[in-house]
Design an enzyme around this catalytic site. Structure first.
Site, PDB file in Angstrom:
ATOM      1  N   ASP A  33     -55.015 -12.185 140.503  1.00  0.00           N
ATOM      2  CA  ASP A  33     -54.997 -11.703 139.116  1.00  0.00           C
ATOM      3  C   ASP A  33     -55.841 -12.624 138.247  1.00  0.00           C
ATOM      4  O   ASP A  33     -55.546 -13.811 138.109  1.00  0.00           O
ATOM      5  CB  ASP A  33     -53.561 -11.658 138.605  1.00  0.00           C
ATOM      6  N   SER A  38     -47.816  -5.702 132.948  1.00  0.00           N
ATOM      7  CA  SER A  38     -48.508  -6.560 131.980  1.00  0.00           C
ATOM      8  C   SER A  38     -47.729  -6.605 130.663  1.00  0.00           C
ATOM      9  O   SER A  38     -46.571  -7.014 130.653  1.00  0.00           O
ATOM     10  CB  SER A  38     -49.942  -6.062 131.803  1.00  0.00           C
ATOM     11  N   HIS A  63     -56.027  -7.843 138.293  1.00  0.00           N
ATOM     12  CA  HIS A  63     -54.965  -7.447 137.373  1.00  0.00           C
ATOM     13  C   HIS A  63     -54.826  -5.938 137.254  1.00  0.00           C
ATOM     14  O   HIS A  63     -53.714  -5.410 137.254  1.00  0.00           O
ATOM     15  CB  HIS A  63     -55.258  -8.054 135.995  1.00  0.00           C
TER      16      HIS A  63
END
Length: 280
Positions: A222, A153, A250
């Protein structure tokens, strides 16, 4: 008519206030060191792993906290850049995975996260990851060709910066966004997000510049970073490159994907670290 004009005026004022608030507080929207907590609640010892606590000093003098977790007869070192929420104590599951893959792991907290000093900023996180690299190469004596960058991320964006100035053995980009302006424009289509962004984190461009094998990991499920971002990052990467498609959202996709995830990492690491001597 006057009432309608009054409503339009109030709407314009409210919209303007929203724009001002987002412009000046976007650092707080992106960086989330207090979610779920800034407190370091556990350590690798709680899952049975030995580790060395590490204190880094970034080039601007900020003190950073980290852990070096050795693996037996390690084939390399993972420089782990975590996501935007929480701290290193919330990444034990990933640390265990890399340990089981025969990798030493060095994970650190950005400034303002966990026990690290300072306040998080984009440029500050770049200084932080540079300090982590220098610790591995200078203090630990690990050759660059034995270091694999891993970023999840926000961490993918931080690691992408390092990939533009150093040459690691490989780079794993997990659940990454192409850039902050890109993701902001998708999340807030009712705002001039690209024009307002003071944060950039150009992950895609960093990956494009990376002179090493790249593995892009992303899930179609996600719910935070659209799958298309992973696809664009993969398209931008140079050869040799691989794409690993996960299942799940996610924050838990790597866990839900289980053996598929583990095997995908193992295959990539084997290729990126081929013909390398064991890591310190």
């Amino acid at each position: 008519m006057k009432g309608f004009a009054h409503l339009l005026f109030l709407g314009a004022v409210s919209y303007g206030a929203l724009l001002v608030g987002i412009y000046f507080y976007q650092d707080r929207l992106l960086f989330q060191p207090n979610i779920p907590s800034r407190k370091v609640t556990s350590s690798p010892a709680s899952i049975g792993l030995k580790f060395d606590p590490v204190t880094l000093i970034a080039s601007d003098g900020v003190r950073l906290d980290g852990w070096f977790i050795p693996a037996h007869d390690a084939r390399g070192v993972v420089l782990f850049c975590h996501g935007n929420a929480g701290n290193i104590s919330h990444r034990l599951e990933s640390i265990k995975i890399f340990h089981d893959l025969g990798m030493n792991t060095f994970i650190f907290d950005y400034r303002g996260y966990g026990l690290s000093e300072g306040k998080p900023t984009e440029q500050g996180t770049y200084l932080d990851v540079e300090a982590a690299w220098q610790y591995l190469t200078d203090q630990k004596g690990v050759p660059a060709e034995q270091i694999v960058l891993f970023g999840r991320s926000l961490g993918a964006a931080v690691a992408a910066h390092l990939a533009t100035v150093e040459k690691p053995a490989g780079f794993i980009v997990e659940s990454g966004f192409t850039s902050v302006p890109d993701i902001a424009a998708q999340l807030y289509p009712f705002l001039p997000a690209r024009w307002m962004s003071r944060l950039y984190y150009p992950t895609k461009e960093g990956v494009r510049s990376a002179a090493c094998p790249v593995l892009v990991v992303h899930s179609p499920d996600d719910e935070i970073i659209p799958f298309s971002h992973g696809q664009q990052i993969f398209e931008a990467a140079r050869e040799p490159k691989q794409f690993l498609k996960l299942r799940g959202g996610h924050n838990e996709g790597f866990l839900i994907s289980g053996e598929h995830y583990f095997d995908g990492l193992d295959t990539f690491l084997a290729g990126a670290l081929s013909k390398r001597s064991p890591s310190p």
